[in-house]
Write an enzyme that holds these catalytic residues in place. Structure first.
Site, PDB file in Angstrom:
ATOM      1  N   ASP A 101       0.866  -1.177   0.000  1.00 43.87           N
ATOM      2  CA  ASP A 101       0.000   0.000   0.000  1.00 43.87           C
ATOM      3  C   ASP A 101       0.904   1.228   0.000  1.00 43.87           C
ATOM      4  O   ASP A 101       1.673   1.442   0.944  1.00 43.87           O
ATOM      5  CB  ASP A 101      -0.858  -0.043   1.281  1.00 43.87           C
ATOM      6  CG  ASP A 101      -2.211   0.594   1.104  1.00 43.87           C
ATOM      7  OD1 ASP A 101      -2.264   1.679   0.515  1.00 43.87           O
ATOM      8  OD2 ASP A 101      -3.205   0.018   1.592  1.00 43.87           O
ATOM      9  N   ASP A 203      -2.971   4.763  -2.254  1.00 43.96           N
ATOM     10  CA  ASP A 203      -3.959   5.390  -1.372  1.00 43.96           C
ATOM     11  C   ASP A 203      -4.380   6.768  -1.894  1.00 43.96           C
ATOM     12  O   ASP A 203      -3.519   7.568  -2.304  1.00 43.96           O
ATOM     13  CB  ASP A 203      -3.316   5.539   0.020  1.00 43.96           C
ATOM     14  CG  ASP A 203      -4.291   5.981   1.084  1.00 43.96           C
ATOM     15  OD1 ASP A 203      -5.192   5.198   1.415  1.00 43.96           O
ATOM     16  OD2 ASP A 203      -4.154   7.119   1.588  1.00 43.96           O
ATOM     17  N   GLU A 272      -6.626   4.129  -5.518  1.00 47.81           N
ATOM     18  CA  GLU A 272      -7.865   4.346  -4.764  1.00 47.81           C
ATOM     19  C   GLU A 272      -8.431   5.682  -5.235  1.00 47.81           C
ATOM     20  O   GLU A 272      -7.934   6.748  -4.854  1.00 47.81           O
ATOM     21  CB  GLU A 272      -7.581   4.391  -3.250  1.00 47.81           C
ATOM     22  CG  GLU A 272      -8.884   4.397  -2.464  1.00 47.81           C
ATOM     23  CD  GLU A 272      -8.780   5.030  -1.087  1.00 47.81           C
ATOM     24  OE1 GLU A 272      -9.749   4.892  -0.319  1.00 47.81           O
ATOM     25  OE2 GLU A 272      -7.763   5.678  -0.781  1.00 47.81           O
ATOM     26  N   HIS A 333     -11.334  -2.191   4.203  1.00 47.49           N
ATOM     27  CA  HIS A 333     -11.167  -1.761   5.593  1.00 47.49           C
ATOM     28  C   HIS A 333     -11.858  -0.440   5.894  1.00 47.49           C
ATOM     29  O   HIS A 333     -11.759   0.065   7.005  1.00 47.49           O
ATOM     30  CB  HIS A 333      -9.675  -1.664   5.896  1.00 47.49           C
ATOM     31  CG  HIS A 333      -9.003  -0.615   5.049  1.00 47.49           C
ATOM     32  ND1 HIS A 333      -8.875  -0.743   3.678  1.00 47.49           N
ATOM     33  CD2 HIS A 333      -8.462   0.582   5.364  1.00 47.49           C
ATOM     34  CE1 HIS A 333      -8.287   0.330   3.196  1.00 47.49           C
ATOM     35  NE2 HIS A 333      -8.022   1.155   4.198  1.00 47.49           N
ATOM     36  N   ASP A 334     -12.501   0.158   4.880  1.00 50.36           N
ATOM     37  CA  ASP A 334     -13.188   1.437   5.079  1.00 50.36           C
ATOM     38  C   ASP A 334     -14.703   1.315   5.019  1.00 50.36           C
ATOM     39  O   ASP A 334     -15.401   2.314   5.222  1.00 50.36           O
ATOM     40  CB  ASP A 334     -12.759   2.445   3.990  1.00 50.36           C
ATOM     41  CG  ASP A 334     -11.301   2.852   4.102  1.00 50.36           C
ATOM     42  OD1 ASP A 334     -10.779   2.918   5.230  1.00 50.36           O
ATOM     43  OD2 ASP A 334     -10.675   3.096   3.049  1.00 50.36           O
TER      44      ASP A 334
HETATM   45  C1  NOJ Z   1      -7.883   5.784   2.357  1.00 48.40           C
HETATM   46  C2  NOJ Z   1      -7.656   4.586   3.201  1.00 48.40           C
HETATM   47  O1  NOJ Z   1      -8.300   3.477   2.628  1.00 48.40           O
HETATM   48  C3  NOJ Z   1      -8.175   4.923   4.573  1.00 48.40           C
HETATM   49  O2  NOJ Z   1      -8.204   3.813   5.418  1.00 48.40           O
HETATM   50  C4  NOJ Z   1      -7.310   6.029   5.146  1.00 48.40           C
HETATM   51  O3  NOJ Z   1      -7.823   6.413   6.396  1.00 48.40           O
HETATM   52  C5  NOJ Z   1      -7.283   7.214   4.213  1.00 48.40           C
HETATM   53  N1  NOJ Z   1      -7.073   6.854   2.852  1.00 48.40           N
HETATM   54  C6  NOJ Z   1      -6.180   8.161   4.592  1.00 48.40           C
HETATM   55  O4  NOJ Z   1      -4.943   7.618   4.196  1.00 48.40           O
END
Ligand code: NOJ
Length: 533
Positions: A101, A203, A272, A333-334
């Site tokens: 990542d 990210d 992302e 994870h989000d």
């Molecule tokens: C996206 C990530 O998936 C998330 O978990 C993170 O908190 C934010 N970016 C900040 O890096």
């Protein structure tokens, strides 16, 4: 430019591991890299092709690793660089790829670069982050808000200036318009690629390029929201704080770095990139010269019914360019887990959707068990987003709880109390029990993954949606020149009869009480079937 070979990241399935929660070998209640290594045989047994490990780099863990204090070292909490090298070698021995990542938009405030940058206005790293003077009235330079709540600007007493942070104030945004920052960060990708890392998830990739003049974002009058209500974040249109057109040039430079290693083995990058507009999203495929693909999050926000899901897939299929390759994701994870979002009764239907669409699926650890979200009592909450934007249920802890390996006190994850509580229905949702049960969700995933490998129509074929008269059933064909499969998914909470255009034989059924009689397919409630014609 990369060759267009039909390589691992196109036909394979990626499995996301949140390292804090996968397997703890030193019994501190937090997962680690040797823990992941110890579970590679399980992943091989399951049948995935690659693992993506959320950040394991040195970090004060304000955002659990998405705040990096050294891009080229492993956090001691997760192990050592030797542990990482062992993990990489052990994965490669098993023909499993390893994706890391990359967190380019922001570092940790504890990163030595930021420490130096904030020490004065004229130090060598003064311009490595985004610093601006206050407005004459002392207020922040513009109206941008942080994703995690509040202004995106934090006042610094030493420099008597504000610095930009699109997430926590502990996550200052790097200044990608500074050539030194870019050179250093691209070298970081080289550092890991040279070790043999197979790819990077990038990210909030499009956040790296903002409006050079840092103009205000327009106010979002209608407060329409994309995923879920994110409070102040939704009060603005995010046109100036991310996705400036210069991002495409930057991604071309990223890609050139990946391509430097392509002659050794194919490398992969996925950005992302959350965007409402599907056509704009499609531009992130570039001309086969930017990141290999932008993550497709659209299914996560689709209503769970056949028409809505089909329209999201069809829209996405329409914008992926001929040189590009789609992808799909139903959990990470989000976001709340599949079983929390659609109900446990839909876990297998969702699996069949994810693993039979055209493109690369990314699975989230634990979803193969049909694991629901875990309720986190207030005093155990960890996620800064949930804690700092109260009342909107934004906390991501429920989907980040320990992987459940068995039904012992701490789920076989650790012998110490884990950093987040173990899920409630441990007896049902654990690997040991489900492995032993032929009818389990875990074995269903395994069979599905094997079928996807065996059938070229599934891992490589074209996608054609079929119109059927039955309400709330989504039917599509996957086909190569030689093979044709039909996938039929019943989103209704009751059985449905579907008239198929041709007859065939059932290759896989998510539920035992579905059946095919000639061209009539009877699908049980929330069930799916794959049919060979
Ligand atoms: C996206 C990530 O998936 C998330 O978990 C993170 O908190 C934010 N970016 C900040 O890096």
């Amino acid at each position: 430019m990369t060759n267009n070979n039909f390589t691992w990241w196109k036909h394979g399935v990626i499995y996301q591991i949140y390292p804090r929660s996968y397997m703890d070998t030193n019994n501190d209640g937090i997962g680690d890299l040797p823990g992941i290594t110890s579970r590679l045989d399980y992943l091989k047994w399951l049948g995935v092709d690659a693992i993506w490990i959320s950040p394991c780099f040195k970090s004060p863990m304000d955002d659990f690793g998405y705040d990096v204090a050294d891009y080229r070292d492993i956090d001691p909490m997760f192990g050592t660089m030797d542990d990482f090298d062992d993990l990489l070698a052990a994965a490669h021995e098993r023909d499993l790829k390893v994706i890391l990542d990359f967190v380019p938009n922001h570092s940790s405030h504890e990163h030595p670069w930021f420490q130096e940058s904030r020490s004065s206005r004229d130090n060598p790293k003064a311009d490595w982050y985004t610093w601006r003077d206050a407005k004459p009235d002392g207020s922040p330079p513009n109206n941008w808000v942080a994703v995690f709540g509040g202004s995106a600007w934090e006042w610094d007493e030493t420099r008597q200036q504000y610095y930009l942070h699109m997430f926590l104030k502990e996550q200052p945004d790097l200044n990608w318009r500074n050539p030194e920052v870019k050179a250093e960060m691209l070298d970081t990708i080289r550092f890991w690629m040279a070790k043999g890392v197979d790819g990077f998830r990038v990210d909030v990739a499009h956040f790296c390029m903002k409006d050079p003049e840092l103009r205000d974002n327009p106010v979002n009058e209608n407060r329409e929201t994309f995923f879920k209500d994110k409070g102040a974040w939704d009060s603005l249109h995010h046109v100036n704080d991310s996705g400036h057109e210069d991002i495409h040039q930057l991604f071309r430079e990223f890609r050139q770095v990946f391509d430097e290693f392509e002659h050794i083995s194919p490398r992969y990058s996925i950005g992302e990139i959350h965007l409402e507009d599907t056509e704009e999203w499609g531009t992130y495929y570039g001309n086969d010269d930017e990141l290999h693909m932008p993550f497709n999050f659209k299914l996560l926000s689709a209503d769970w019914n056949a028409a809505a899901v089909r329209s999201v897939v069809d829209e996405m299929e329409a914008v992926v360019p001929a040189h590009g390759w789609p992808n799909a994701v139903l959990g990470n994870h989000d976001e709340p887990r599949i079983a929390a979002r659609y109900g446990v009764e839909n876990a297998r239907l969702a699996a069949m959707l994810l693993l039979t669409l055209r493109g690369t699926p990314t699975m989230y650890y634990g979803d193969e068990l049909g694991m629901p979200d875990t309720h986190i009592p207030a005093d155990k909450q960890q996620d800064p987003w949930g804690l700092r934007v109260p009342g909107l249920d934004l906390g991501r802890d429920p989907e980040r709880t320990p992987m459940q390996w068995d039904d012992s006190k701490y789920a076989g994850f650790s012998e110490a109390e884990p950093w987040l509580p173990v899920g409630a229905d441990l007896e049902t949702y654990n690997v040991l029990a489900q492995k032993a049960d032929d009818a389990s969700t875990l074995n269903f995933y395994r069979t599905l993954l094997q079928l996807r490998k065996d059938e070229a129509a599934l891992h490589a074929g074209d996608y054609t949606p079929l119109d059927v008269a039955t309400d709330n059933v989504y039917v599509y064909e996957r086909h190569t020149a030689n093979d044709k499969l039909i996938v039929a998914l019943n989103f209704a909470n009751e059985a449905r009869d579907v008239a198929l255009p041709v007859s065939g034989s059932v290759l896989l059924s998510s539920h035992p009480d579905s059946s095919l009689d000639g061209k009539t397919l009877r699908l049980a409630a929330n069930a799916g079937c794959i049919i060979k014609t």
